[in-house]
Write a protein that holds these residues in place. Structure first.
Motif, PDB file in Angstrom:
ATOM      1  N   LEU A 144       0.832  -1.199   0.000  1.00  0.00           N
ATOM      2  CA  LEU A 144       0.000   0.000   0.000  1.00  0.00           C
ATOM      3  C   LEU A 144       0.867   1.249   0.000  1.00  0.00           C
ATOM      4  N   ASP A 145       0.246   2.325  -0.367  1.00  0.00           N
ATOM      5  CA  ASP A 145       0.917   3.616  -0.313  1.00  0.00           C
ATOM      6  C   ASP A 145       0.038   4.551   0.513  1.00  0.00           C
ATOM      7  N   ASP A 146      -0.843   5.272  -0.144  1.00  0.00           N
ATOM      8  CA  ASP A 146      -1.786   6.082   0.632  1.00  0.00           C
ATOM      9  C   ASP A 146      -3.198   5.924   0.085  1.00  0.00           C
ATOM     10  N   GLU A 147      -3.462   4.729  -0.484  1.00  0.00           N
ATOM     11  CA  GLU A 147      -4.768   4.509  -1.095  1.00  0.00           C
ATOM     12  C   GLU A 147      -5.885   4.567  -0.051  1.00  0.00           C
ATOM     13  N   ASN A 148      -6.996   5.116  -0.481  1.00  0.00           N
ATOM     14  CA  ASN A 148      -8.141   5.260   0.411  1.00  0.00           C
ATOM     15  C   ASN A 148      -9.082   4.075   0.381  1.00  0.00           C
TER      16      ASN A 148
END
Lengths: 403, 406
Positions: A144-148
């Protein structure tokens, strides 16, 4: 001369097959139980030290204090937030620090609902630190990175009838607290049902979707030149002042992960040791049995002993014969016991790991095998000593006259 | 006749003095270990259970589902609404209902800090209901009143010196969540760590202090007629399903009687106990093998005797009974002495334990049934261990036996 004595001992054990068998049986039961327990104890402590090695010795954790029975404190009234995090980041010697959200989540898949922990981490900026502390490897999918709208799942979600009745697959949709989330990947198995049922999302998503703003803990990496234990003290001091608290009245902990693991290991060691001590009682009983067998055997052979002595056997030789006999009995029990223990603990390990607790897997080391054998032999020697001594002290005339 | 069996057994026991005692010792050690562990384990289980069983048995506890790792109400997704209380109270069969809020908090006194629970007490007529159902009484000072402002009631443990360095008395001031409160009274001891360590605050003040709006962590309903318990439980569940819009089988809440809650805790404890007992029980099996061994030896030594007995008319059955009784007695004697040792060890361990930590969890509980059971068990172990040797002895042919040379 010695070989002759050994032959004689073996011969007399063979003559009393049934009793030898029963004596060996009593030793082997105890040795089996003890080796099984020790192998599991080894297995767990090996797992713990593996984790601590992966984690490295430069990590620290800040947590709220409180009255917790088990597990992390949720919904605590002691709050760690961004201002604390900022303060920690300002401390000299802190290489990086990030806050972790941990909330209770209702997860729905295929119309089935369960409750689980949801961890929210700042993958975008602190992926390295977070992953090193979690010691998790991605099994499938993408990090993940900063996915909502995406989440990583623990291993057990992949397995039928573990978390959900149906296995969850990559890119499936699940509902977390009623919100649609796409499955971005799975982590490898940790080996305990709680951790393997965790859910992982980006910090941003947890803040936005679930209104989280208080961290459950703050993870810190110390800079290379820094002593983490000393750094913990410095952080504690700075944070206390920031939170306007007096010394000794802090409502938070700062610990190095080494300290956390050491505390955990020492509790584990005490439990393992207690259980092993209880199992050792059966070996005490076994040694009483050996002693009993030897007394009977000596009684039966009183005349023989008399003959030996009459034709010139020394006390030492007699002592040697009987100590050797009981040693052989007990060592045989030890050898079979270790073999049996090995197969039983592997069997048990398989069953336990199928139940989702692969953390509990046995570990056999050569120290354990050798130690068990030596221990078994020593028990025999020790138990045989008194009867053998008695035999060696028999007067030839009395012994010959014995009916 | 039966007397003769015992007499013969006694003579044989005496003739093999040392070996008989060693055999007894084998069983004794195992029984002593198991007895002391069961005594301590039962004591511990009893103590832990009593920690959770402060509610009277005529109550039902409603909780929202979630990850209940901490105090009740934490980790809950959809909390219980406060209006449920009124609705539940109107359900047929419910005498009264009230909501509980339990918050973790810090308390400061005498320059010391402690982390504990703060719980509400409702205002109005519900106050008495809750005092009665939970069993709250003041030991020092008095209970809270509706008109009290900034006053707290403390659990019994705060009246002890070792809790906060100095015993707290009514009239003292404490900081709860950094807010100043007067101590109005101390509760009577309940023997339950949650209540004995808790801080009771009037509901309105507690809600302000912890920003609680319209939710409860637990709702407790009193059902005076115990026969209606399961019926009322169903009614409450039906109401909550409708109110929270969930289908049957998908409930996001639980309605439990105190016995059910206890059963869940008990099951875990019991599993741990059984594991320990089994491991300790191994030594009894080893002791049993020792009896078998002794009996085989004893029969071997008495082969000639058996031959004589048979030739003067003893039946197979008689020989069998003789040896079975003998081995049974070995087991029984081991059990008897083992029990005495076991009880002694259990109390000694408790005594040592109490020197190091003062805990109510350290208790010995040895029931009469346990003692009787162990005696019976050791006799049975002895008898089982003796069966094969006794059969062997009974099958001996008189001629062979008489001819047998030592």
């Amino acid at each position: 001369m010695n070989i002759a004595l050994i032959k004689y001992s073996l011969e007399s054990l063979r003559k009393r097959k049934l009793r030898s068998f029963l004596t060996i049986l009593s030793v082997l039961i105890g040795i089996t139980a003890v080796t099984i327990l020790i192998s599991f104890g080894y297995g767990i402590s090996d797992y713990v030290s593996e984790i601590s090695k992966k984690m490295g010795d430069d990590k620290l954790i800040v947590q709220a204090r409180g009255f917790s029975i088990a597990g992390p404190i949720m919904d605590s009234n002691v709050i760690l937030d961004d201002s604390d995090l900022k303060k920690i980041n300002e401390v000299n010697g802190v290489a990086e620090a990030t806050g972790i959200y941990m909330i209770s989540a209702e997860v729905e898949f295929n119309k089935q609902k369960i409750y689980s922990y949801l961890m929210g981490s700042d993958y975008k900026n602190y992926k390295g630190l977070v992953n090193e502390v979690y010691t998790l490897n991605l099994m499938e999918g993408k990090e993940l990175d900063d996915e909502n709208d995406k989440a990583l799942l623990g291993y057990n979600y992949k397995i039928k009838d573990k978390v959900f009745k149906q296995p969850v697959k990559l890119r499936d949709k699940i509902k977390v607290n009623g919100i649609d989330i796409k499955v971005a990947g799975f982590y490898e198995e940790v080996g305990n049902p709680v951790d393997d049922s965790h859910l992982y999302m980006a910090k941003e998503a947890v803040e936005k979707l679930f209104n989280a703003s208080n961290y459950q803990f703050i993870l810190i990496r110390s800079s290379q030149s820094e002593n983490p234990t000393k750094l913990a003290e410095v952080i504690k001091d700075k944070l206390r002042k920031h939170r306007n608290q007096e010394e000794g009245k802090e409502d938070f902990f700062v610990q190095t992960f080494e300290q956390v693991i050491a505390t955990f290991s020492s509790v584990l060691d005490i439990i393992t040791l207690t259980v092993i001590l209880i199992a050792l009682i059966s070996l005490i009983v076994a040694s009483v049995n050996i002693m009993n067998t030897m007394y009977a055997s000596i009684l039966e052979r009183t005349k023989e002993i008399g003959v030996f002595k009459a034709i010139g056997a020394k006390n030492n030789a007699i002592l040697f014969i009987f100590v050797l006999e009981s040693g052989i009995l007990s060592l045989t029990g030890g050898i079979i016991g270790v073999l049996l223990g090995y197969s039983l603990s592997n069997l048990a390990g398989n069953i336990i790991s199928k139940a989702g607790y692969s953390v509990f897997s046995p570990l056999f080391t050569w120290q354990l095998v050798l130690g068990s054998l030596i221990f078994a032999f020593l028990i025999g020697i020790f138990a045989g000593l008194f009867p053998a001594y008695k035999a060696s002290k028999l007067k030839p005339i009395d012994a010959l006259r014995y009916e | 006749m039966i007397n003769d069996y015992f007499k013969l057994s006694y003579i044989s026991f005496k003739n093999r003095g040392l070996r008989s005692w060693l055999t007894v010792l084998g069983i004794l050690i195992g029984i002593a270990a198991v007895i002391s562990l069961i005594g301590l384990g039962e004591g511990l289980r009893f103590a832990i259970s009593s920690q959770f069983s402060f509610l009277s048995t005529d109550t039902l506890t409603v909780q929202a589902s979630g990850l209940n790792a901490g105090p009740p109400g934490t980790g809950v997704i959809k909390p219980l609404k406060d209006y449920y209380v009124k609705d539940i109270e109107n359900i047929k069969g419910v005498e009264t209902a009230f909501g509980r809020i339990i918050e973790d908090t810090k308390i400061e006194f005498n320059d010391k800090i402690d982390f504990t629970f703060a719980a509400n007490i409702p205002e109005g007529k519900k106050r008495k209901d809750m005092e009665r159902v939970i069993g709250l009484e003041a030991e020092k000072g008095r209970m809270l009143k509706d008109s009290d402002i900034d006053k707290v009631l403390l659990g019994n443990d705060y009246g002890k010196e070792d809790k906060m360095g100095r015993a707290i008395n009514p009239g003292d001031k404490v900081l709860v969540q950094s807010k100043k409160f007067d101590v109005i009274g101390l509760l009577k001891k309940k023997g339950n760590f949650i209540i004995d360590n808790s801080i009771i605050i009037n509901e309105k003040e507690l809600k302000d202090l912890f920003n609680v709006n319209d939710t409860y962590d637990i709702i407790i309903a009193k059902v005076p007629n115990r026969n209606e318990m399961s019926l009322v439980k169903e009614r409450i569940e039906k109401y909550l399903r409708k109110e929270r819009d969930v289908k049957e089988g998908e409930e996001d809440f639980t309605v439990q009687s105190p016995q059910q809650t206890l059963k869940n805790i008990d099951a875990t404890l019991f599993a741990v106990q059984i594991f320990i007992y089994v491991i300790a029980g191994i030594s009894i099996i080893v002791g049993g093998i020792g009896i078998s061994n002794t009996m085989y030896t004893s029969i071997l030594e008495r082969t000639k005797q058996i031959g004589i007995m048979k030739s003067i008319g003893a039946k197979n059955k008689d020989i069998f009974t003789l040896f079975l009784i003998e081995s049974g007695l070995l087991g029984f004697l081991g059990g008897l002495i083992g029990i005495l040792f076991g009880i002694g060890i259990a109390y000694a361990l408790i005594f040592i334990g109490k020197l190091f930590l003062e805990s109510e969890l350290l208790k010995v509980k040895i029931s009469f049934a346990l003692i009787l059971g162990s005696l019976l068990f050791s006799f049975i172990i002895g008898s089982i261990a003796g069966i094969l040797p006794a059969i062997q002895a009974s099958k001996l042919k008189p001629v062979d036996a008489l001819r047998y040379a030592k």
